[in-house]
Design a protein around this motif. Structure first.
Motif, short mmCIF file in Angstrom:
data_model
loop_
_atom_site.label_atom_id
_atom_site.label_comp_id
_atom_site.label_asym_id
_atom_site.label_seq_id
_atom_site.Cartn_x
_atom_site.Cartn_y
_atom_site.Cartn_z
N LEU A 744 7.86 73.61 110.29
CA LEU A 744 6.52 73.44 109.74
C LEU A 744 5.93 72.07 110.07
N GLY A 745 6.78 71.05 110.06
CA GLY A 745 6.26 69.69 110.21
C GLY A 745 6.11 69.21 111.63
N TYR A 746 6.81 69.85 112.59
CA TYR A 746 6.77 69.33 113.96
C TYR A 746 6.40 70.41 114.97
N ALA A 747 7.01 71.58 114.87
CA ALA A 747 6.71 72.63 115.85
C ALA A 747 5.30 73.17 115.65
N ALA A 748 4.93 73.46 114.39
CA ALA A 748 3.59 74.01 114.14
C ALA A 748 2.48 73.03 114.53
N PRO A 749 2.54 71.74 114.15
CA PRO A 749 1.51 70.82 114.63
C PRO A 749 1.45 70.70 116.14
N ALA A 750 2.64 70.76 116.82
CA ALA A 750 2.62 70.69 118.28
C ALA A 750 1.88 71.89 118.87
N PHE A 751 2.16 73.07 118.34
CA PHE A 751 1.50 74.27 118.85
C PHE A 751 -0.01 74.22 118.57
N LEU A 752 -0.41 73.83 117.37
CA LEU A 752 -1.84 73.77 117.02
C LEU A 752 -2.56 72.69 117.84
N ALA A 753 -1.91 71.55 118.05
CA ALA A 753 -2.52 70.50 118.87
C ALA A 753 -2.71 70.97 120.30
N LEU A 754 -1.73 71.76 120.82
CA LEU A 754 -1.87 72.30 122.17
C LEU A 754 -3.06 73.26 122.24
N LEU A 755 -3.19 74.12 121.23
CA LEU A 755 -4.35 75.02 121.19
C LEU A 755 -5.66 74.24 121.12
N LEU A 756 -5.69 73.18 120.32
CA LEU A 756 -6.90 72.38 120.20
C LEU A 756 -7.25 71.70 121.51
N SER A 757 -6.22 71.24 122.25
CA SER A 757 -6.51 70.59 123.52
C SER A 757 -7.13 71.56 124.51
N TYR A 758 -6.69 72.82 124.50
CA TYR A 758 -7.31 73.81 125.38
C TYR A 758 -8.68 74.25 124.85
N ALA A 759 -8.90 74.17 123.52
CA ALA A 759 -10.20 74.55 122.95
C ALA A 759 -11.29 73.56 123.34
N VAL A 760 -10.93 72.31 123.53
CA VAL A 760 -11.94 71.29 123.86
C VAL A 760 -11.98 71.00 125.35
N ALA A 761 -11.12 71.63 126.14
CA ALA A 761 -11.11 71.38 127.59
C ALA A 761 -12.44 71.80 128.20
N GLY A 762 -13.04 70.90 128.94
CA GLY A 762 -14.32 71.17 129.57
C GLY A 762 -15.52 70.98 128.67
N LEU A 763 -15.31 70.78 127.37
CA LEU A 763 -16.41 70.59 126.42
C LEU A 763 -16.50 69.15 125.94
#
Length: 908
Positions: A744-763
């Motif tokens: 919960l404290g390390y794997a989940a934030p890593a996965f969500l941060a990766l999704l966020l980085s792709y969500a803002v890519a190009g924007l």
């Protein structure tokens, strides 16, 4: 005698000089008329006070005067000089219709000689005469030449002589057509000196020699003051100022062991009438304002000892005099054509109302005092209804009504202003603070009068300010009275009857809003509609306040914000958008005072507790309100409501997490690994949602909130998860092998941060997306490393030595992560994944040479380097054969094909 002869000689020279100038001017005009040239009129001297001058009829070709400017006032702003009048036209010029009167030449500024000869000597002369009389009396007293009676008689004769001299001089100037300078008027100065000597003589007869009893001295001093005011009609404003100050100062000079307030206030009413009458005749604003202020001060002076009757007589008579003589366009007041608000008219009534409010408070809100106050309030509404010049007094009356009833509430229930610990000994309610019945009746009449007047006044005036003042008073007064009565009767507790009254008031305001919306546009109508709409929502808010308990008021205000946004769609009144934002701001302030909404009654059940209603309902309300507001544009109110929606959503999630983790205690002074991990995950998830939302809304609020949540998640992870709450550094028990806090404290934030980085890519800027990707990589490696530590060390990671197998597992796991990232980069053609693979493999190489070489022994050291070497070679082969494969040139391909053909032929 020599000095007097010198003064007489100078005066004679001045008079001769003025007569010579007059003769030269007349001779020039006669020569011009004989030659047929236009006559240039010199600036006309000011008419002597009280001098009647015959106006010549206008020539036929003369244009009519233009309209008065919109900002012109019927009152003169400063003590005026006598208005200059045009010279009489000669019969020959008046008979010629083709000759239009030429423009007046600008008046030349007086020189040094003229100032000395026409002004300074007059001022000094008047002062000298007054001082001469005083010094003569003093000399006679010191030398014992005359007795007290003769002194008083001589003083009176000297005053009479000065008054006679002033009148004779005035009449001679009128006969000789020699006009006085307005600022150095010899007759006025002589008269002023005479009145000053007369005032001093009467006061000396009373205070020094006891010749007069207080009543006689009071009457004589008042007569002198009133006579001075009367003389000001002939001699100008300086004498009026002297008279009004002397008249109002007379009661201070005459003392009595048993003061008669009836005599005092009857005298003050007479003085006020004389001063207002003079101000009305001469249109002297300064005199009217001075009289208003002095009369108000005398009302305050009587509060300590006077009974209600004389005070009531004074304020009622003063109100009547102000209405009759000062208020423009009402009975005998000055004329005002444009129907606008006039300051002096409104101030004259407002000062009387303020004095009456002090009387009501001083009398302990007795029924008689309330009746007087109610009568004057009703009279104010009537006068303002007839004359728009006094409309500002309606607003003042509304505020005073609210303050008077608030004072009544505080006097009756002082515990309202006391902290929960209780009042000091001796502090309690006033049992004589007015009856509830009388105040209820008066409050009902006030509410009906102000609300009805505010509705009926719409469209009656060409000025926008007048209907707006009426509407504001009509909305504010009923609401203020309702709150005051609720605090006095219900003691701020839950009250269904008052809630019903508030709902009825809201319905009345809503009906008024609907009626006004259907009317044609008039000045101030839009603002008045907004005010009545605001009153509707405010009354509904009061109804909810009166009827609900605990945190329901917060929910009700939030729902009102959404309701206001919806009404703004149906009735596009600009102020409604601001009102929705204001209500949202009130709710935000409310939770700032008590984040738990209902205090200790929040409950301990996870999720389904008061936080869900206290934050969830307002959040949903604000989101819905922002959707409705966005349909009519993006402005500050919309952004405010959107900010409130995001704030409540974030607080709902964070507080629910804190409540669930800490067993219902949201005020716990520290946070653990689980709580921080959940908050980081929620922040990243909300940031992803806002990034998607801002693509459609293009809202700057959504944009900024998404970045702030991401920054919060990164900082909370770096400071909390990786430092302050890191189980590798602190004794934190990790339950479970795979499904535990580390996931919960390390794997989940890593996965969500990766999704966020792709969500803002190009924007967004590449730096922002790459930073999020780097953060995701860091949290992923932390999870892998801590999970390996959990496998080898058990639930507590901060104790125990690191074995060779554990150290080798770190290298193997990191190397595996690098290979997986490289595979993902090749499969999805992602340069970012390949660069992340290079970083991880680089870290593995550094670890192998810096740590493994020194700590590992035996087969683990060999396997570590062998495995690393195989992986590196394999990676090189993949890059050469797949990603950066070298393609042969066209010429090389032809040569290779020809060579293959030759080989085939030789073989055959």
């Amino acid at each position: 005698m020599d000095v007097l002869a010198l003064i007489a000689a100078i005066a004679a020279l001045i008079i001769i000089r003025k007569l010579q100038n007059r003769v030269n001017e007349l001779r020039t005009r006669i020569d011009a008329l004989e030659a047929g040239r236009p006559v240039v009129h010199a600036a006309a001297p000011a008419a002597a006070p009280g001098t009647a001058r015959t106006e010549a009829p206008l020539a036929p070709a003369e244009a009519a005067p233009g309209p008065e400017p919109a900002d012109a006032s019927p009152w003169q702003a400063a003590p005026p000089s006598q208005a200059a009048r045009p010279e009489e036209l000669s019969p020959a010029l008046a008979a010629a219709p083709s000759l239009a009167p030429p423009p007046e030449a600008p008046a030349a500024r007086p020189g040094f000689e003229e100032r000395i000869g026409t002004r300074w000597v007059v001022w000094v002369g008047g002062l000298t005469l007054a001082l001469g009389g005083f010094f003569m009396v003093r000399y006679s007293i010191e030398q014992g030449l005359i007795g007290p009676g003769v002194r008083v008689l001589l003083g009176g004769l000297f005053a009479l002589g000065l008054l006679v001299a002033g009148e004779v001089t005035r009449r001679k100037e009128s006969i000789t057509q020699i006009s006085a300078l307005p600022i150095a008027n010899i007759p006025a100065i002589l008269t002023a000196a005479g009145t000053a000597v007369a005032f001093a003589t009467v006061y000396a007869a009373y205070a020094l020699y006891n010749f007069l009893v207080p009543a006689t001295a009071f009457i004589l001093l008042g007569l002198v003051a009133l006579g001075t005011l009367a003389a000001a009609l002939l001699h100008g404003p300086a004498l009026a100022g002297l008279g009004v100050v002397a008249a109002f100062a007379t009661p201070l000079l005459v003392s009595s062991a048993e003061p008669n307030y009836w005599a005092l206030y009857v005298y003050l009413v007479v003085v006020t009438a004389a001063a207002f009458g003079l101000a009305r005749i001469r249109l002297w604003r300064w005199l009217a304002v001075t009289t208003i202020v002095l009369a108000f001060l005398w009302t305050l002076a009587g509060l300590a000892g006077a009974s209600l009757a004389p005070l009531a007589f004074h304020v009622i008579a003063g109100f009547a005099l102000a209405a009759v003589l000062v208020v423009c366009n009402f009975l005998f007041g000055p004329s005002l054509d444009d129907g606008r608000i006039e300051p002096v008219s409104s101030a004259s009534l407002s000062a009387v109302l303020l004095a009456t409010a002090f009387i009501v408070v001083g009398e302990g809100h007795s029924d008689a005092a309330m009746i007087v106050f109610a009568v004057l309030i009703a009279a104010t509404l009537g006068v303002a209804w007839r004359s728009a010049a006094a409309a500002a007094a309606v607003g003042v009356a509304s505020v005073l009504v609210g303050l008077v009833f608030l004072s009544w509430v505080v006097q009756s229930n002082p515990e309202i202003l006391v902290v929960p610990g209780g009042a000091l000994p001796g502090i309690g309610g006033n049992p004589l603070a007015g009856s509830v019945t009388a105040h209820l009746v008066v409050a009902a009449l006030f509410a009906i009068g102000f609300a009805g007047g505010g509705m009926a006044a719409q469209g009656r005036s060409p000025s926008a300010a007048v209907p707006v003042v009426w509407a504001a008073a009509g909305v504010f007064t009923p609401l203020a009275l309702l709150v005051a009565l609720y605090a006095r009767i219900a003691h701020l507790d839950r009250s269904i009857p008052f809630a019903i009254v508030a709902v009825l008031l809201a319905a009345a305001f809503a009906a008024a809003t609907e009626v006004l919306t259907k009317r044609e546009h008039r000045p101030g109508l839009a603002i008045s509609i907004a005010l009545f709409a605001t009153g509707t929502l405010a009354a509904l808010a009061l109804a909810l306040t009166f009827a609900l308990e605990k945190g329901w008021l917060t929910i009700a205000l939030a729902l009102m914000s959404a309701g206001t946004a919806w009404i703004s769609l149906q009735r596009p009144i600009p102020f409604l958008r601001w009102l929705a934002a204001i209500l949202a701001g009130i709710v935000v302030v409310r939770i700032g005072m008590e984040p738990r909404i209902v205090g200790d009654a929040i409950g301990t059940t996870p999720i389904f507790n008061w936080l869900l209603w206290g934050y969830g309902v307002p959040a949903a309300s604000f989101w819905l309100g922002s959707i409705w507001l966005r349909r009519r544009g993006d402005d500050v109110p919309l952004r405010s409501v959107e900010s409130a929606a995001i704030l409540f959503t974030v607080l709902l999630a964070f507080l629910e997490i804190r409540h669930a983790v800490n067993g219902g205690d949201v005020y716990r002074d520290n946070a653990g690994l689980t709580e921080v991990a959940l908050q980081v995950c929620v922040a990243l998830a909300m940031s992803i949602g806002l990034e998607r939302l801002r693509r459609r809304s293009h809202s700057i609020v959504h944009n900024i909130a998404a970045v702030l949540l991401a920054v919060f998640a990164v900082l909370a992870s770096l400071l909390g998860l990786l430092l302050l709450d890191n189980p590798l550094f602190w004794r934190i028990q990790i339950d479970g092998v795979v499904l535990n806090q580390l996931l919960l404290g390390y794997a989940a934030p890593a996965f969500l941060a990766l999704l966020l980085s792709y969500a803002v890519a190009g924007l967004r800027r590449p730096f922002y997306a790459n930073s999020l990707a780097a953060f995701a990589l860091l949290m992923g490696l932390a999870y892998v490393s801590l999970e390996i530590r959990r496998l080898y060390q058990g639930p507590v990671l901060s104790v125990g030595d690191t074995s060779d197998a554990e150290q080798y597992t770190y290298s193997l796991a990191w190397l595996g992560c690098g290979v997986l990232l490289l595979g993902a980069g090749l499969l999805f053609d992602s340069q970012r994944a390949r660069l992340a693979s290079a970083v991880v493999i680089g870290l593995t190489i550094c670890k192998a040479f810096l740590i493994d070489m020194s700590t590992l022994t035996g087969v683990y050291r060999a396997l570590s380097f062998m495995g690393l070497g195989v992986v590196l070679v394999a990676i090189g082969w993949l890059y050469q054969r797949i990603l950066f494969r070298t393609r042969p040139a066209a010429g090389d391909c032809a040569i290779a094909a020809a060579a293959d053909g030759v080989v085939v032929e030789s073989t055959e």
